[in-house]
Design a protein around this motif. Structure first.
Motif, PDB file in Angstrom:
ATOM      1  N   ARG A 133      38.709  60.277  41.624  1.00 45.58           N
ATOM      2  CA  ARG A 133      37.836  59.345  42.156  1.00 45.58           C
ATOM      3  C   ARG A 133      38.429  58.114  42.945  1.00 45.58           C
ATOM      4  NH1 ARG A 133      35.516  61.886  39.112  1.00 45.58           N
ATOM      5  NH2 ARG A 133      33.301  62.587  39.230  1.00 45.58           N
ATOM      6  N   GLY A 134      39.919  58.336  42.985  1.00 43.70           N
ATOM      7  CA  GLY A 134      40.522  57.472  43.899  1.00 43.70           C
ATOM      8  C   GLY A 134      40.950  56.060  43.170  1.00 43.70           C
ATOM      9  N   ARG A 135      40.366  55.939  41.877  1.00 48.50           N
ATOM     10  CA  ARG A 135      40.605  54.779  41.256  1.00 48.50           C
ATOM     11  C   ARG A 135      41.938  54.575  40.255  1.00 48.50           C
ATOM     12  NH1 ARG A 135      35.015  53.641  38.826  1.00 48.50           N
ATOM     13  NH2 ARG A 135      36.164  51.972  37.629  1.00 48.50           N
ATOM     14  N   LEU A 136      42.905  54.616  41.048  1.00 46.82           N
ATOM     15  CA  LEU A 136      44.194  54.728  40.491  1.00 46.82           C
ATOM     16  C   LEU A 136      44.732  53.835  39.308  1.00 46.82           C
ATOM     17  CD1 LEU A 136      46.286  55.789  43.581  1.00 46.82           C
ATOM     18  CD2 LEU A 136      45.291  57.337  41.909  1.00 46.82           C
ATOM     19  N   GLU A 137      44.239  52.425  39.347  1.00 46.78           N
ATOM     20  CA  GLU A 137      44.495  51.367  38.534  1.00 46.78           C
ATOM     21  C   GLU A 137      43.678  51.702  37.089  1.00 46.78           C
ATOM     22  OE1 GLU A 137      44.289  46.693  38.458  1.00 46.78           O
ATOM     23  OE2 GLU A 137      43.672  47.998  40.244  1.00 46.78           O
ATOM     24  N   ILE A 138      43.961  52.088  36.136  1.00 44.09           N
ATOM     25  CA  ILE A 138      42.967  51.892  35.088  1.00 44.09           C
ATOM     26  C   ILE A 138      42.999  50.500  34.621  1.00 44.09           C
ATOM     27  CG2 ILE A 138      42.793  52.886  32.773  1.00 44.09           C
ATOM     28  CD1 ILE A 138      42.994  55.196  34.341  1.00 44.09           C
ATOM     29  N   LEU A 139      41.724  50.085  34.551  1.00 42.68           N
ATOM     30  CA  LEU A 139      41.581  48.629  33.958  1.00 42.68           C
ATOM     31  C   LEU A 139      41.647  48.772  32.496  1.00 42.68           C
ATOM     32  CD1 LEU A 139      38.741  47.702  36.597  1.00 42.68           C
ATOM     33  CD2 LEU A 139      40.463  46.634  36.215  1.00 42.68           C
ATOM     34  N   GLU A 140      41.863  47.614  31.790  1.00 47.38           N
ATOM     35  CA  GLU A 140      41.775  47.424  30.209  1.00 47.38           C
ATOM     36  C   GLU A 140      40.532  47.948  30.027  1.00 47.38           C
ATOM     37  OE1 GLU A 140      44.119  46.908  27.945  1.00 47.38           O
ATOM     38  OE2 GLU A 140      45.241  47.362  29.852  1.00 47.38           O
TER      39      GLU A 140
END
Lengths: 416, 416
Positions: free
Chosen positions: B107-114
């Motif tokens: 889904r193009g959300r590369l940065e995995i948030l905490e």
């Protein structure tokens, strides 16, 4: 704050045959007068189960509302369970019987059947609230200052009983705290990032205000619920918190009062005196229905076309045959021409169009199930978008797409 | 027979903000594989409440399914409650974390948030069913041979988890009795008279077959539910009982298999190769939506018009100005002309029209709220009817009228 427990009685809910909409309606009406629903329990139509559930509910809440199990047929056992639970007997209530006779006479059913007469039998300790839209009366019982109301299960009998009789009764009976809710609708930001963004603000909320996240399609509704004794003070307090929230997410807010997207749009269109029309393919009427579900929508909604067959798109909406041939009927270009044709046909400022494949079967041109193009045309400007939602079932797809189209329109209107 | 308890966790249901549709879906899927839902409980998102409810549910059922309370935001507490209840700890599951990363990358959300990473933390004793349409996984726990599944609350994440993963798992895990349901749809007879008419037959039903009355608008659905070990024998046994029932009510039966009226109609139209179109005013698109909600409807539904504004009825549907002037827009005559215009516009065998006042405001010509005229036109024959339903709310009105129109059409087709 008074607590309520809702009990839904009926195998048709447990078997998945019927969706329980009564509980939603009752919970929402109770919330408006400051009564919090702490549990909703759906059980089967068995005397022991009903009695056990009543007993547990009286432990949990101050107010019990049961729906269902009061019909004239053999599978309804609620009344018997009520009498046993309250150590009471069932007897004919003359007043209720006369009401029932009047009700049936007005409907031309002069001969009162034994089964219908049974509906005028109620527990002797009960206070009866007459049902003006059906034959089963509502019975109120009291136990140690706590109340139970037993209603039939038919939604359009439940609604007036709750609204016109039970809510006014409860308002007078209890001295209730005011409840005030505010919804802030946010788009274009995933729930987790939103939560991070407003975390500090959320943690600093006063104790009497709670926050909920309610995701609806690609939108998140933030609901603040405040409770207190003074209505005006409560509104002011909530407003203050909303004013602290807005700067944190200002690019993503699409509404700060209204709840449903079609109501948000309704306000905008009415205020700006804009008219709208729809040309639908894969949403099959859902988009028009969503717009017309708002009371007063005839002021701005002039009409819609459901052009399911390609040939109708060509003939009624003036979509060109070549465009269909070159790009297929599920395409950006056809969506654009549908919107244009719709705008001309209904002579409106705004026209919305959808063309796609709701599934489960593939569309006539073999486009993947779950693909949709939609155009929003405002005067001579237009925006066309594509969605791909292969995991949604047919009705969910129709609903999701319609929500998204209206939401995008609201977004465009805000920025124009 | 295995018994299930469904637990819905979330304040948005208790506050009346959201209708719980998950329970309906799950109950219906479980019924198909012979698992009976004995209770559905909706509770708030509080650790103690969740633990107490789990405890009570394990007393009642062999299988617990919870939905909700697994989102990435602060108000979701289900996972913590699960770990405490099962004396377990929450730890990062590498496999789930990799699945989550893949999901977010696509889904193009590369940065995995905490907060998202937190969703890959699960009770160590749990078996994880990966969620392909969201970030919260489904966790299965076992206690004395009984199972609990915890799912997120978003309906389009719940549906594939149940259908593609949990139902197949349960089928294999338990050796289940077959369940067979048959619906007989009846019109034109009040529930109480129907009950009297078939009483003897009902009392003589075999023990493994139960009967329910499900009223829908002016129709009553009789549902027979049979359970047993042999599928073919069960179907035959049910068929035998239906054959005994039919002669008792034969003038009132409109369908002996299909459940929803739009599906009943779909079968008839497909079989007889008839096409249909709609011209709606007060139903605002609901009628078209109901028809197009059936998969494969593009074969017979060619299109519809929502002609909300009177001027559009005149221009697009060719309703005559004089007719409107003489009889008002909510009239038998306008309904007839709308149906005729619609039939010509879409070139269909059948055309349906509605014109009325859904309320709550009065219509432009002052007709009473709740009045509607509708015409069913089949080739060159037509029937026009009037309904007066002042007690229905706007959306209920739109739905009731649409149901009734389709039901009447089914009745006409049966007798033609």
């Amino acid at each position: 704050m008074e607590k309520a427990v809702l009990i839904t009685i009926g195998d048709e809910i447990l078997s998945g045959n019927t969706i329980d909409t009564n509980s939603n309606f009752i919970a929402s009406e109770l919330k408006n007068i400051g009564i919090k629903v702490s549990q909703i329990i759906t059980i089967s139509d068995e005397i022991e189960t009903i009695k056990n559930t009543l007993s547990a509910a009286f432990e949990l809440g101050d107010l019990i509302i049961t729906t269902g199990g009061l019909g004239p047929t053999r599978d309804d056992k609620t009344k018997k369970a009520l009498a046993e639970f309250f150590n009471d007997e069932i007897a004919l209530d003359e007043f209720t019987f006369n009401h029932l006779k009047g009700y049936m006479e007005r409907r031309g059913r002069l001969e009162i059947l034994e089964r219908n007469k049974e509906q005028a039998f109620v527990p002797t300790k009960s206070v009866v609230f007459q049902n003006h839209y059906g034959t089963a009366p509502c019975m109120m019982m009291e136990q140690n200052g706590k109340l139970s109301f037993s209603l039939p299960g038919v939604p359009y009998e439940v609604k007036p009983l709750i609204k016109d009789q039970i809510v006014p009764y409860l308002k007078e009976k209890f001295k209730l705290n005011y409840i005030h809710s505010r919804i802030v609708s946010v788009v274009g930001i995933p729930e987790s990032i939103l939560a991070d963004t407003i975390e500090k603000w959320e943690l600093a909320l006063p104790e009497n205000i709670s926050l909920s996240y309610l995701p609806v399609g690609t939108r998140v509704k933030l609901r603040l619920t405040a409770s207190g004794e003074n209505e005006a003070a409560l509104k002011q307090q909530t407003e203050n918190e909303v004013q602290k929230l807005l700067p944190l997410i200002k690019d993503n807010v699409i509404a700060v009062f209204e709840d449903k997207i079609e109501n948000i749009l309704a306000e905008m269109l009415t205020e700006r005196k804009l008219t709208i029309s729809t040309a639908e393919s894969c949403t099959g009427g859902e988009l028009a229905k969503m717009l017309t579900s708002v009371s007063g929508s005839s002021k701005y909604f002039l009409g819609g076309i459901v052009a399911y067959a390609t040939e109708k798109k060509i003939r009624i909406l003036n979509v060109s045959k070549e465009t269909v041939h070159q790009f297929t009927v599920v395409s950006e270009q056809v969506a654009q021409e549908m919107a244009k044709g719709c705008q001309e046909l209904f002579d409106t400022h705004i026209a919305l169009s959808t063309t796609g494949v709701a599934g489960p079967g593939k569309g006539e041109d073999g486009k993947e199930v779950g693909t949709v193009y939609y155009t929003i045309r405002i005067n001579d400007q237009e925006m066309t978008s594509k969605l791909y939602m292969p995991h949604l079932e047919r009705l969910d797809f129709m609903n999701f797409v319609s929500q998204k189209v209206i939401q995008d329109l609201v977004g465009l209107l805000i920025n124009s």
